[in-house]
Design a protein around this motif. Structure first.
Motif, PDB file in Angstrom:
ATOM      1  N   LEU A 122     -62.104  59.908 -62.719  1.00 30.63           N
ATOM      2  CA  LEU A 122     -61.586  61.249 -63.010  1.00 30.63           C
ATOM      3  C   LEU A 122     -60.319  61.536 -62.208  1.00 30.63           C
ATOM      4  O   LEU A 122     -59.431  62.265 -62.677  1.00 30.63           O
ATOM      5  CB  LEU A 122     -62.657  62.296 -62.701  1.00 30.63           C
ATOM      6  N   LEU A 123     -60.216  60.965 -61.019  1.00 28.81           N
ATOM      7  CA  LEU A 123     -58.988  61.125 -60.227  1.00 28.81           C
ATOM      8  C   LEU A 123     -57.802  60.482 -60.954  1.00 28.81           C
ATOM      9  O   LEU A 123     -56.701  61.052 -60.976  1.00 28.81           O
ATOM     10  CB  LEU A 123     -59.184  60.503 -58.847  1.00 28.81           C
ATOM     11  N   THR A 124     -58.018  59.316 -61.551  1.00 22.74           N
ATOM     12  CA  THR A 124     -56.970  58.687 -62.360  1.00 22.74           C
ATOM     13  C   THR A 124     -56.581  59.578 -63.531  1.00 22.74           C
ATOM     14  O   THR A 124     -55.390  59.731 -63.841  1.00 22.74           O
ATOM     15  CB  THR A 124     -57.454  57.319 -62.871  1.00 22.74           C
ATOM     16  N   LEU A 134     -59.677  66.829 -61.484  1.00 17.80           N
ATOM     17  CA  LEU A 134     -59.636  66.742 -60.025  1.00 17.80           C
ATOM     18  C   LEU A 134     -60.833  67.444 -59.394  1.00 17.80           C
ATOM     19  O   LEU A 134     -61.472  66.909 -58.476  1.00 17.80           O
ATOM     20  CB  LEU A 134     -58.336  67.346 -59.502  1.00 17.80           C
ATOM     21  N   VAL A 135     -61.169  68.632 -59.871  1.00 15.92           N
ATOM     22  CA  VAL A 135     -62.270  69.373 -59.259  1.00 15.92           C
ATOM     23  C   VAL A 135     -63.602  68.681 -59.547  1.00 15.92           C
ATOM     24  O   VAL A 135     -64.496  68.672 -58.688  1.00 15.92           O
ATOM     25  CB  VAL A 135     -62.275  70.842 -59.744  1.00 15.92           C
ATOM     26  N   LEU A 136     -63.751  68.067 -60.718  1.00 22.69           N
ATOM     27  CA  LEU A 136     -64.962  67.296 -60.999  1.00 22.69           C
ATOM     28  C   LEU A 136     -65.048  66.081 -60.081  1.00 22.69           C
ATOM     29  O   LEU A 136     -66.126  65.748 -59.578  1.00 22.69           O
ATOM     30  CB  LEU A 136     -64.989  66.862 -62.467  1.00 22.69           C
ATOM     31  N   ALA A 137     -63.908  65.411 -59.876  1.00 23.41           N
ATOM     32  CA  ALA A 137     -63.895  64.251 -58.985  1.00 23.41           C
ATOM     33  C   ALA A 137     -64.298  64.645 -57.575  1.00 23.41           C
ATOM     34  O   ALA A 137     -65.106  63.967 -56.928  1.00 23.41           O
ATOM     35  CB  ALA A 137     -62.506  63.609 -58.991  1.00 23.41           C
ATOM     36  N   PRO A 139     -68.033  63.313 -52.236  1.00 22.36           N
ATOM     37  CA  PRO A 139     -67.338  64.000 -51.139  1.00 22.36           C
ATOM     38  C   PRO A 139     -66.233  63.178 -50.509  1.00 22.36           C
ATOM     39  O   PRO A 139     -65.208  63.729 -50.089  1.00 22.36           O
ATOM     40  CB  PRO A 139     -68.470  64.283 -50.137  1.00 22.36           C
ATOM     41  N   ILE A 140     -66.394  61.861 -50.425  1.00 22.72           N
ATOM     42  CA  ILE A 140     -65.337  61.038 -49.824  1.00 22.72           C
ATOM     43  C   ILE A 140     -64.099  61.048 -50.705  1.00 22.72           C
ATOM     44  O   ILE A 140     -62.964  61.088 -50.207  1.00 22.72           O
ATOM     45  CB  ILE A 140     -65.847  59.606 -49.577  1.00 22.72           C
ATOM     46  N   THR A 141     -64.285  61.036 -52.023  1.00 30.77           N
ATOM     47  CA  THR A 141     -63.150  61.153 -52.933  1.00 30.77           C
ATOM     48  C   THR A 141     -62.490  62.519 -52.793  1.00 30.77           C
ATOM     49  O   THR A 141     -61.273  62.653 -52.971  1.00 30.77           O
ATOM     50  CB  THR A 141     -63.598  60.920 -54.385  1.00 30.77           C
ATOM     51  N   ALA A 142     -63.260  63.527 -52.451  1.00 27.63           N
ATOM     52  CA  ALA A 142     -62.664  64.850 -52.235  1.00 27.63           C
ATOM     53  C   ALA A 142     -61.699  64.818 -51.054  1.00 27.63           C
ATOM     54  O   ALA A 142     -60.587  65.346 -51.133  1.00 27.63           O
ATOM     55  CB  ALA A 142     -63.767  65.881 -51.989  1.00 27.63           C
ATOM     56  N   GLY A 162     -61.554  57.235 -40.885  1.00 26.08           N
ATOM     57  CA  GLY A 162     -62.958  56.846 -40.852  1.00 26.08           C
ATOM     58  C   GLY A 162     -63.813  57.586 -41.857  1.00 26.08           C
ATOM     59  O   GLY A 162     -64.945  57.169 -42.138  1.00 26.08           O
ATOM     60  N   ILE A 163     -63.295  58.679 -42.427  1.00 27.57           N
ATOM     61  CA  ILE A 163     -64.015  59.395 -43.486  1.00 27.57           C
ATOM     62  C   ILE A 163     -64.314  58.468 -44.649  1.00 27.57           C
ATOM     63  O   ILE A 163     -65.338  58.601 -45.331  1.00 27.57           O
ATOM     64  CB  ILE A 163     -63.187  60.614 -43.951  1.00 27.57           C
ATOM     65  N   ALA A 164     -63.421  57.484 -44.878  1.00 27.26           N
ATOM     66  CA  ALA A 164     -63.633  56.539 -45.977  1.00 27.26           C
ATOM     67  C   ALA A 164     -64.831  55.637 -45.723  1.00 27.26           C
ATOM     68  O   ALA A 164     -65.340  55.014 -46.659  1.00 27.26           O
ATOM     69  CB  ALA A 164     -62.382  55.694 -46.191  1.00 27.26           C
ATOM     70  N   GLN A 165     -65.285  55.510 -44.485  1.00 29.41           N
ATOM     71  CA  GLN A 165     -66.427  54.710 -44.057  1.00 29.41           C
ATOM     72  C   GLN A 165     -66.159  53.213 -44.142  1.00 29.41           C
ATOM     73  O   GLN A 165     -66.341  52.479 -43.194  1.00 29.41           O
ATOM     74  CB  GLN A 165     -67.697  55.066 -44.853  1.00 29.41           C
TER      75      GLN A 165
END
Length: 615
Positions: A166-168, A197-200, A205-208, A375-378
């Motif tokens: 959805l980001l794409t 974007l809002v759905l993504a 949460p990491i994608t947010a 580090g949020i990306a883990q």
């Protein structure tokens, strides 16, 4: 038979260009979806976990005509993970699951996402280049990329797969907005981009946290490069519509944002970015086809074929297009601003590539002082999404200049790149077939039990303010959970006990409320205990995870007969925000559908005669 003939008649009544688009869309989307059949196939433990949660939300919706606040199972009740993780993912796919079941819901959603990505990428490329074969080829590069298929099949990271897809789509909508000629078209594409974007952000949460800044940077590049009025003029034109999108997004995501910040002191926040020697070296990220150097085909445990290669075909295409423009860079057809935008975009992509690979990644993160932020990306390979994203925007920038110059792309080079992408996608589907296994579709009785493979029970447990209690020796108290018409409801528990501490099956969370004979337990009568979640784990994977005890609420009971009740009591303000979120999300989806309907207007994507005249 009549419906089949009607469909064929509709297809052949279309213009030739539209038939070509429908045929290309079908072929392009079919390849990555081949492994999704049959419907009872699963590909990873996390795939099974997410399907179970989707099925739970679907069953709860059918029984109560509403969305569950938390998840209640026989093994553990009051699990709050949907409040923080997959806030929109589980309700949206659960809604579809209520009608078709979780297995088919995931497949319909995946097919729809691939189709939307393909259609929007095609629309962008045709808008920029006016070349249909080029548009089809680049759309195939996007949906055949390696890492999204790894998320879908081999990691089972369904929220991340849908969120990044959805980001794409959101970035494509931003390009169509920036390159649009008519105000009506710009509004519709801005609304679509904002919704995607809002759905993504709400699904993962990491994608947010990572995708939001990526989208804003991409939007700025698009406005700078494709807009008529320059970046300042475009920003002025975007001011009021953009403000509306921001307000809508904030309203839709408000419950999730509020919960995250309200409970932040008690949540586990990821630390440093994790790199794996197995597949995070720069050479493996650049490998042209799917390859996991540590995999053993015979191994069915863990995550085999966890291939995190960037979309090398997309990168090669961008480099090739820059080469085709080399002779034009001395003319006024390629402006200085355009060259700056291209340099900025490709530099960002290179920076993310170096940050996500060994040996440079940890050094760069430490030098820039962003170890905690990134580090949020883990996990480092998760940044592959944004390498591909910047490569795609870079290709759009070069394609725009190439379209204005009138130069043609070398057909042999272009189709070699597309063939490489096809081979990569074909290999990923084969790898998916290797790890595919079958699980019988679950009934509602199955849905009220945690899967053996579910390991996230403690991820969002809030134990702050509660003392830790040594696991009591008294018998466990299990609140029963209904699997019938009142699916997911927690029933009262009648007990006759001696005085002492008892461990329950309630997840520690401030909204979990236990009452004894109608009286809420006081704080000094509650604690946190630890015990095995499943005493009869049936798989090696489950037994491995069950060695780590889960947290449960422990309560101090007075002697005698008592009636125990459990309920979830959320904050009233959060409930209010949740209602607003649902109303505005439904209104937003309805508005976007209205803007793009009726069906013939969707087909105008194939001509991009939305109409979008060349600047």
């Amino acid at each position: 038979m009549g419906r089949d003939l009607l469909a064929l008649e509709l297809f052949f009544s279309m213009e030739k260009k539209q038939r070509i688009f429908i045929g290309a869309l079908t072929l392009g989307v079919t390849l990555p979806c081949l492994a999704l059949l049959p419907l009872d196939a699963v590909f990873n433990n996390d795939w099974l976990n997410h399907c179970w949660a989707i099925g739970y939300f679907g069953a709860y919706l059918k029984a109560h005509h509403g969305i569950s606040l938390t998840v209640n199972t026989v093994e553990q009740v009051g699990m709050p993970f949907p409040v923080f993780y997959g806030y929109l993912f589980y309700p949206v796919l659960g809604f579809l699951s209520a009608f078709v079941g979780p297995e088919l819901a995931v497949r319909i959603a995946a097919l729809s996402l691939f189709a939307l990505e393909f259609g929007l990428t095609y629309a962008v490329c045709y808008r920029l280049s006016k070349r249909r074969e080029v548009s089809v080829g680049i759309a195939c590069l996007v949906v055949w990329a390696i890492y999204p298929l790894t998320n879908l099949y081999h990691r089972g990271a369904l929220p991340e797969f849908f969120a990044t897809g959805l980001l794409t789509c959101a970035v494509n909508g931003a390009v169509l907005f920036a390159a649009g000629a008519r105000q009506k078209d710009r509004i519709r594409f801005l609304a679509l981009a904002g919704l995607c974007l809002v759905l993504a952000m709400g699904m993962h949460p990491i994608t947010a946290f990572l995708g939001g800044p990526f989208f804003l940077v991409s939007l700025g590049i698009c406005l700078h490069s494709f807009g008529d009025g320059g970046i300042r003029g475009e920003m002025r034109a975007l001011k009021w519509p953009g403000l509306g999108i921001v307000i809508l997004s904030a309203l839709v995501l408000a419950p999730w944002i509020f919960a995250v910040f309200y409970f932040l002191p008690g949540l586990h926040v990821p630390g440093n970015l994790i790199f794996y020697d197995r597949f995070d070296w720069w050479a493996w990220r650049l490998w042209p086809v799917p390859y996991d150097p540590g995999v053993q085909v015979s191994a069915r445990v863990g995550s085999p074929f966890l291939e995190a290669q960037m979309s090398l075909p997309l990168f090669l295409l961008g480099v090739g297009l820059i080469g085709f423009l080399r002779g034009e860079r001395k003319t006024k057809l390629v402006s200085r601003n355009s060259r700056r935008a291209q340099f900025f975009c490709w530099t960002l992509g290179l920076g993310v590539f170096l940050l996500s690979t060994l040996p440079m990644g940890p050094v760069i993160a430490r030098a820039l002082g962003i170890k905690k932020v990134i580090g949020i990306a883990q996990i480092a390979y998760r940044l592959t999404t944004y390498i591909n994203g910047f490569a795609l925007v870079g290709v759009y920038l070069v394609l725009w200049e190439l379209g204005k110059s009138g130069k043609k792309i070398s057909a042999p080079f272009f189709w070699i790149v597309v063939s490489l992408a096809f081979w990569s996608g074909y290999q990923k589907v084969n790898h998916a077939l290797i790890v595919r296994r079958w699980v019988a579709p679950g009934s509602t009785r199955w849905l009220v039990h945690l899967p053996d493979t579910f390991y996230s029970t403690d991820d969002y447990a809030i134990t702050r303010g509660l003392p830790t209690q040594i696991p009591p020796t008294n018998p466990r108290l299990y609140f029963p959970v209904s699997a019938e018409d009142s699916f997911g409801d927690v029933s009262a528990l009648e007990v006759d006990l001696k005085a002492g501490w008892y461990l329950t099956n309630v997840a520690p969370f401030p909204w979990s409320q236990i009452e004894i004979d109608g009286q809420r337990l006081s704080a000094h009568d509650m604690a946190v205990g630890h015990a095995d979640r499943l005493a009869n784990a049936s798989t090696v994977f489950a037994r491995q995870w069950m060695q780590v005890p889960s947290a449960f609420m422990a309560i101090r009971m007075p002697p005698g007969k008592h009636r125990l009740t459990f309920q979830v009591v959320p904050l009233p303000f959060w409930v209010f925000l949740r209602a607003l979120s649902g109303i505005f999300l439904i209104a937003w989806v309805s508005a976007v559908i209205w803007l793009f309907l009726p069906f013939p207007s969707l087909l105008r994507f194939t001509k991009v005669a939305v109409p979008l005249s060349a600047n």
